[in-house]
Design a protein around this motif. Structure first.
Motif, mmCIF file in Angstrom:
data_model
loop_
_atom_site.group_PDB
_atom_site.id
_atom_site.type_symbol
_atom_site.label_atom_id
_atom_site.label_comp_id
_atom_site.label_asym_id
_atom_site.label_seq_id
_atom_site.Cartn_x
_atom_site.Cartn_y
_atom_site.Cartn_z
ATOM 1 N N ALA A 49 0.904 -0.922 -0.125
ATOM 2 C CA ALA A 49 0.304 0.344 0.644
ATOM 3 C C ALA A 49 0.690 1.373 0.153
ATOM 4 O O ALA A 49 2.179 1.262 0.090
ATOM 5 C CB ALA A 49 -1.128 -0.287 1.002
ATOM 6 N N THR A 50 0.338 2.538 -0.487
ATOM 7 C CA THR A 50 0.647 3.734 -0.656
ATOM 8 C C THR A 50 0.649 4.234 0.397
ATOM 9 O O THR A 50 1.324 5.496 0.752
ATOM 10 C CB THR A 50 0.524 3.987 -2.266
ATOM 11 N N GLY A 51 -0.308 4.368 1.350
ATOM 12 C CA GLY A 51 -0.836 4.684 2.758
ATOM 13 C C GLY A 51 -0.472 3.929 3.792
ATOM 14 O O GLY A 51 -0.296 2.845 3.415
ATOM 15 N N PHE A 52 -0.038 4.916 4.230
ATOM 16 C CA PHE A 52 0.520 3.757 6.210
ATOM 17 C C PHE A 52 -0.844 3.251 6.239
ATOM 18 O O PHE A 52 -1.866 2.379 6.942
ATOM 19 C CB PHE A 52 0.576 4.948 7.820
ATOM 20 N N THR A 53 -0.246 1.384 6.495
ATOM 21 C CA THR A 53 -1.217 0.405 7.115
ATOM 22 C C THR A 53 -0.500 -0.595 8.368
ATOM 23 O O THR A 53 1.186 -0.949 8.277
ATOM 24 C CB THR A 53 -1.515 -0.695 5.162
ATOM 25 N N SER A 54 -1.118 -0.454 9.081
ATOM 26 C CA SER A 54 -0.700 -1.622 9.996
ATOM 27 C C SER A 54 -0.702 -3.094 10.161
ATOM 28 O O SER A 54 -0.815 -3.862 8.720
ATOM 29 C CB SER A 54 -1.403 -1.764 11.247
ATOM 30 N N VAL A 55 0.575 -3.617 10.245
ATOM 31 C CA VAL A 55 1.111 -4.347 9.294
ATOM 32 C C VAL A 55 1.389 -5.684 11.095
ATOM 33 O O VAL A 55 1.105 -6.672 11.184
ATOM 34 C CB VAL A 55 2.509 -4.871 8.951
ATOM 35 N N TRP A 56 1.858 -4.973 11.855
ATOM 36 C CA TRP A 56 1.529 -5.728 13.214
ATOM 37 C C TRP A 56 0.940 -4.770 14.957
ATOM 38 O O TRP A 56 1.351 -3.395 14.653
ATOM 39 C CB TRP A 56 3.387 -6.575 14.039
ATOM 40 N N GLU A 57 0.510 -5.381 15.542
ATOM 41 C CA GLU A 57 0.456 -4.888 16.273
ATOM 42 C C GLU A 57 -0.116 -5.591 17.614
ATOM 43 O O GLU A 57 0.147 -7.150 17.666
ATOM 44 C CB GLU A 57 -1.380 -4.374 16.269
ATOM 45 N N THR A 58 -0.182 -5.063 18.890
ATOM 46 C CA THR A 58 -0.807 -6.468 19.986
ATOM 47 C C THR A 58 -0.682 -5.013 21.064
ATOM 48 O O THR A 58 -1.022 -3.698 21.094
ATOM 49 C CB THR A 58 1.242 -6.490 20.520
ATOM 50 N N VAL A 59 -1.760 -5.792 21.930
ATOM 51 C CA VAL A 59 -2.424 -4.334 23.217
ATOM 52 C C VAL A 59 -1.276 -4.801 24.456
ATOM 53 O O VAL A 59 -1.045 -6.020 24.806
ATOM 54 C CB VAL A 59 -3.602 -5.077 23.653
ATOM 55 N N LEU A 60 -1.291 -3.672 25.480
ATOM 56 C CA LEU A 60 -0.229 -4.148 26.231
ATOM 57 C C LEU A 60 -0.922 -2.906 27.622
ATOM 58 O O LEU A 60 -1.502 -2.469 27.264
ATOM 59 C CB LEU A 60 1.347 -3.970 26.518
ATOM 60 N N GLU A 125 -5.455 -0.416 29.003
ATOM 61 C CA GLU A 125 -4.963 -0.815 27.613
ATOM 62 C C GLU A 125 -4.520 -0.239 26.660
ATOM 63 O O GLU A 125 -4.890 0.687 27.033
ATOM 64 C CB GLU A 125 -6.163 -1.710 26.860
ATOM 65 N N LEU A 126 -3.220 -0.213 26.018
ATOM 66 C CA LEU A 126 -2.948 0.303 25.063
ATOM 67 C C LEU A 126 -2.428 -0.204 23.225
ATOM 68 O O LEU A 126 -1.470 -1.383 23.853
ATOM 69 C CB LEU A 126 -1.302 0.751 25.905
ATOM 70 N N LYS A 127 -2.939 0.344 22.988
ATOM 71 C CA LYS A 127 -2.483 -0.511 21.395
ATOM 72 C C LYS A 127 -1.480 0.064 21.110
ATOM 73 O O LYS A 127 -1.430 0.940 20.243
ATOM 74 C CB LYS A 127 -3.805 0.232 20.697
ATOM 75 N N ALA A 128 -0.209 -0.476 20.086
ATOM 76 C CA ALA A 128 0.918 -0.321 19.497
ATOM 77 C C ALA A 128 0.379 -1.142 18.423
ATOM 78 O O ALA A 128 0.687 -2.337 18.296
ATOM 79 C CB ALA A 128 2.454 -0.975 20.506
ATOM 80 N N GLN A 129 1.042 -0.396 16.964
ATOM 81 C CA GLN A 129 1.253 -0.780 15.864
ATOM 82 C C GLN A 129 2.506 -0.423 15.234
ATOM 83 O O GLN A 129 2.489 0.772 15.552
ATOM 84 C CB GLN A 129 -0.252 0.338 15.053
ATOM 85 N N ILE A 130 2.737 -1.609 14.404
ATOM 86 C CA ILE A 130 4.080 -0.877 13.417
ATOM 87 C C ILE A 130 3.065 -0.437 11.879
ATOM 88 O O ILE A 130 2.509 -1.960 11.871
ATOM 89 C CB ILE A 130 5.196 -2.406 13.249
ATOM 90 N N GLN A 131 3.360 0.203 11.526
ATOM 91 C CA GLN A 131 3.192 0.738 10.225
ATOM 92 C C GLN A 131 3.723 0.944 8.956
ATOM 93 O O GLN A 131 5.388 1.205 9.305
ATOM 94 C CB GLN A 131 1.740 1.792 10.682
ATOM 95 N N VAL A 132 3.659 0.356 7.947
ATOM 96 C CA VAL A 132 4.250 0.795 6.676
ATOM 97 C C VAL A 132 3.830 1.424 5.477
ATOM 98 O O VAL A 132 2.773 1.145 5.543
ATOM 99 C CB VAL A 132 4.995 -0.290 5.915
ATOM 100 N N ARG A 133 4.469 2.224 4.882
ATOM 101 C CA ARG A 133 4.111 2.083 3.095
ATOM 102 C C ARG A 133 4.998 2.309 2.571
ATOM 103 O O ARG A 133 6.484 2.783 2.555
ATOM 104 C CB ARG A 133 2.839 3.549 3.390
ATOM 105 N N ARG A 134 5.344 1.851 0.530
ATOM 106 C CA ARG A 134 5.321 2.375 0.147
ATOM 107 C C ARG A 134 5.878 3.600 -0.789
ATOM 108 O O ARG A 134 4.407 4.179 -0.761
ATOM 109 C CB ARG A 134 5.307 1.244 -1.061
ATOM 110 N N THR A 135 6.431 3.945 -1.038
ATOM 111 C CA THR A 135 7.281 5.100 -1.204
ATOM 112 C C THR A 135 8.356 5.309 -3.225
ATOM 113 O O THR A 135 7.310 6.651 -3.559
ATOM 114 C CB THR A 135 7.661 5.995 -0.253
ATOM 115 N N VAL A 136 8.772 4.507 -3.182
ATOM 116 C CA VAL A 136 9.673 4.234 -4.222
ATOM 117 C C VAL A 136 9.696 3.046 -4.562
ATOM 118 O O VAL A 136 8.789 1.879 -3.591
ATOM 119 C CB VAL A 136 10.596 4.697 -4.411
#
Length: 160
Positions: A49-60, A125-136
Protein backbone atom coordinates in the motif's frame (compact mmCIF):
# COMPACT_ATOMS: atom_id res chain seq x y z
CA UNK A 1 19.77 -30.48 72.93
CA UNK A 2 19.51 -30.08 69.15
CA UNK A 3 18.64 -26.71 67.73
CA UNK A 4 15.91 -26.41 65.13
CA UNK A 5 15.57 -23.45 62.80
CA UNK A 6 12.36 -21.62 63.35
CA UNK A 7 10.14 -20.90 60.40
CA UNK A 8 8.84 -17.38 60.03
CA UNK A 9 5.34 -16.71 61.13
CA UNK A 10 2.75 -17.03 58.33
CA UNK A 11 1.58 -13.44 58.77
CA UNK A 12 5.17 -12.22 58.63
CA UNK A 13 5.75 -14.12 55.35
CA UNK A 14 2.49 -12.78 53.94
CA UNK A 15 3.47 -9.21 54.82
CA UNK A 16 6.85 -9.66 53.09
CA UNK A 17 5.17 -11.00 49.95
CA UNK A 18 2.67 -8.16 49.90
CA UNK A 19 5.52 -5.67 50.17
CA UNK A 20 7.38 -7.35 47.29
CA UNK A 21 4.27 -7.28 45.08
CA UNK A 22 3.66 -3.62 45.96
CA UNK A 23 7.26 -2.81 45.05
CA UNK A 24 6.91 -4.58 41.69
CA UNK A 25 3.76 -2.60 40.96
CA UNK A 26 5.54 0.67 41.75
CA UNK A 27 8.71 -0.01 39.81
CA UNK A 28 7.65 -2.47 37.13
CA UNK A 29 9.50 -5.56 36.07
CA UNK A 30 11.03 -6.85 32.88
CA UNK A 31 8.88 -9.17 30.84
CA UNK A 32 10.69 -10.60 27.86
CA UNK A 33 9.27 -10.84 24.40
CA UNK A 34 6.03 -8.93 24.21
CA UNK A 35 4.24 -10.60 21.28
CA UNK A 36 3.20 -8.66 18.19
CA UNK A 37 0.58 -10.20 15.90
CA UNK A 38 0.39 -9.86 12.10
CA UNK A 39 -2.63 -7.99 10.74
CA UNK A 40 -2.27 -9.07 7.12
CA UNK A 41 -4.44 -11.73 5.53
CA UNK A 42 -1.67 -12.32 3.00
CA UNK A 43 0.15 -15.01 5.04
CA UNK A 44 3.38 -13.00 5.21
CA UNK A 45 4.00 -9.57 6.74
CA UNK A 46 4.45 -7.77 3.42
CA UNK A 47 2.52 -4.70 2.36
CA UNK A 48 2.37 -2.84 -0.98
CA UNK A 49 0.00 0.00 0.00
CA UNK A 50 1.06 3.60 -0.59
CA UNK A 51 -0.70 4.81 2.57
CA UNK A 52 0.39 3.75 6.05
CA UNK A 53 -1.01 0.30 6.84
CA UNK A 54 -0.67 -1.62 10.13
CA UNK A 55 1.31 -4.79 9.59
CA UNK A 56 1.85 -5.84 13.23
CA UNK A 57 0.04 -4.88 16.41
CA UNK A 58 -0.37 -5.80 20.06
CA UNK A 59 -2.19 -4.61 23.16
CA UNK A 60 -0.27 -4.19 26.39
CA UNK A 61 -0.74 -2.93 29.93
CA UNK A 62 1.83 -0.11 30.31
CA UNK A 63 2.76 -0.67 33.95
CA UNK A 64 6.43 0.06 33.35
CA UNK A 65 8.41 3.00 32.07
CA UNK A 66 9.58 1.87 28.63
CA UNK A 67 9.21 -0.50 25.71
CA UNK A 68 12.39 -1.69 24.01
CA UNK A 69 11.63 -2.47 20.38
CA UNK A 70 13.77 -3.81 17.53
CA UNK A 71 12.55 -4.04 13.92
CA UNK A 72 13.80 -5.39 10.58
CA UNK A 73 12.68 -4.22 7.12
CA UNK A 74 13.30 -5.06 3.48
CA UNK A 75 11.87 -3.69 0.26
CA UNK A 76 11.45 -6.22 -2.52
CA UNK A 77 12.59 -6.03 -6.12
CA UNK A 78 10.31 -6.20 -9.15
CA UNK A 79 12.36 -6.74 -12.29
CA UNK A 80 15.19 -4.25 -11.91
CA UNK A 81 13.20 -1.80 -9.76
CA UNK A 82 13.82 -1.87 -6.03
CA UNK A 83 11.18 -0.85 -3.48
CA UNK A 84 11.55 1.59 -0.59
CA UNK A 85 9.21 3.27 1.84
CA UNK A 86 8.57 4.54 5.33
CA UNK A 87 7.63 2.95 8.64
CA UNK A 88 6.25 4.17 11.95
CA UNK A 89 5.28 2.84 15.37
CA UNK A 90 1.98 4.23 16.63
CA UNK A 91 0.68 4.11 20.21
CA UNK A 92 -2.95 4.65 21.22
CA UNK A 93 -4.08 4.88 17.55
CA UNK A 94 -2.55 8.34 17.02
CA UNK A 95 0.82 9.01 18.71
CA UNK A 96 3.77 8.33 16.39
CA UNK A 97 6.62 7.42 18.74
CA UNK A 98 9.17 5.96 16.30
CA UNK A 99 9.60 6.34 12.54
CA UNK A 100 12.08 6.01 9.71
CA UNK A 101 12.68 5.23 6.05
CA UNK A 102 13.34 2.03 4.15
CA UNK A 103 15.86 2.68 1.42
CA UNK A 104 15.36 1.03 -1.95
CA UNK A 105 18.44 -1.20 -1.77
CA UNK A 106 16.90 -4.70 -1.52
CA UNK A 107 18.87 -5.32 1.69
CA UNK A 108 17.80 -5.76 5.31
CA UNK A 109 17.61 -2.67 7.47
CA UNK A 110 17.37 -2.63 11.24
CA UNK A 111 15.91 -0.16 13.69
CA UNK A 112 15.82 -0.14 17.49
CA UNK A 113 14.62 2.25 20.16
CA UNK A 114 13.39 2.54 23.69
CA UNK A 115 9.89 4.03 23.75
CA UNK A 116 8.78 6.03 26.79
CA UNK A 117 5.50 4.64 28.17
CA UNK A 118 5.25 7.10 31.06
CA UNK A 119 2.38 9.15 29.51
CA UNK A 120 0.32 5.95 29.15
CA UNK A 121 0.85 4.35 32.58
CA UNK A 122 -2.64 5.25 33.78
CA UNK A 123 -4.24 3.20 30.99
CA UNK A 124 -5.26 -0.39 31.47
CA UNK A 125 -4.70 -1.18 27.78
CA UNK A 126 -2.47 0.40 25.17
CA UNK A 127 -2.50 -0.56 21.50
CA UNK A 128 0.86 -0.50 19.69
CA UNK A 129 0.96 -0.72 15.89
CA UNK A 130 3.83 -1.05 13.42
CA UNK A 131 2.91 0.53 10.08
CA UNK A 132 4.63 0.68 6.69
CA UNK A 133 4.00 2.25 3.30
CA UNK A 134 5.66 2.07 -0.08
CA UNK A 135 6.97 5.39 -1.43
CA UNK A 136 9.27 4.30 -4.28
CA UNK A 137 9.45 1.27 -6.52
CA UNK A 138 7.40 -0.57 -9.09
CA UNK A 139 3.70 0.31 -9.33
CA UNK A 140 2.63 -2.90 -11.07
CA UNK A 141 3.50 -6.55 -10.65
CA UNK A 142 5.29 -7.53 -7.48
CA UNK A 143 4.23 -9.83 -4.68
CA UNK A 144 0.53 -8.91 -4.74
CA UNK A 145 0.16 -7.25 -8.14
CA UNK A 146 0.07 -3.62 -7.00
CA UNK A 147 3.82 -3.01 -7.17
CA UNK A 148 6.77 -3.55 -4.89
CA UNK A 149 6.11 -4.58 -1.30
CA UNK A 150 7.77 -3.87 2.03
CA UNK A 151 8.52 -6.82 4.30
CA UNK A 152 8.99 -6.23 8.00
CA UNK A 153 8.98 -7.97 11.35
CA UNK A 154 9.69 -7.16 14.99
CA UNK A 155 13.03 -8.65 16.09
CA UNK A 156 12.28 -8.16 19.79
CA UNK A 157 9.87 -6.27 22.03
CA UNK A 158 10.45 -6.05 25.76
CA UNK A 159 8.67 -4.11 28.43
CA UNK A 160 11.31 -2.75 30.79
Amino acid sequence: MPQYPTTPDFLQRLAELEEQVAQLRRTGWERDELPFYPTSMRTMPYEDATGFTSVWETVLAPRTASLSLGLVFIGDQVGTTKTGGEWQVVLAESAIVMSGTITATFSYQFAAASIDLTPYRARTELKAQIQVRRTVGATTGGKFGAGGAIGMAPRYARIL
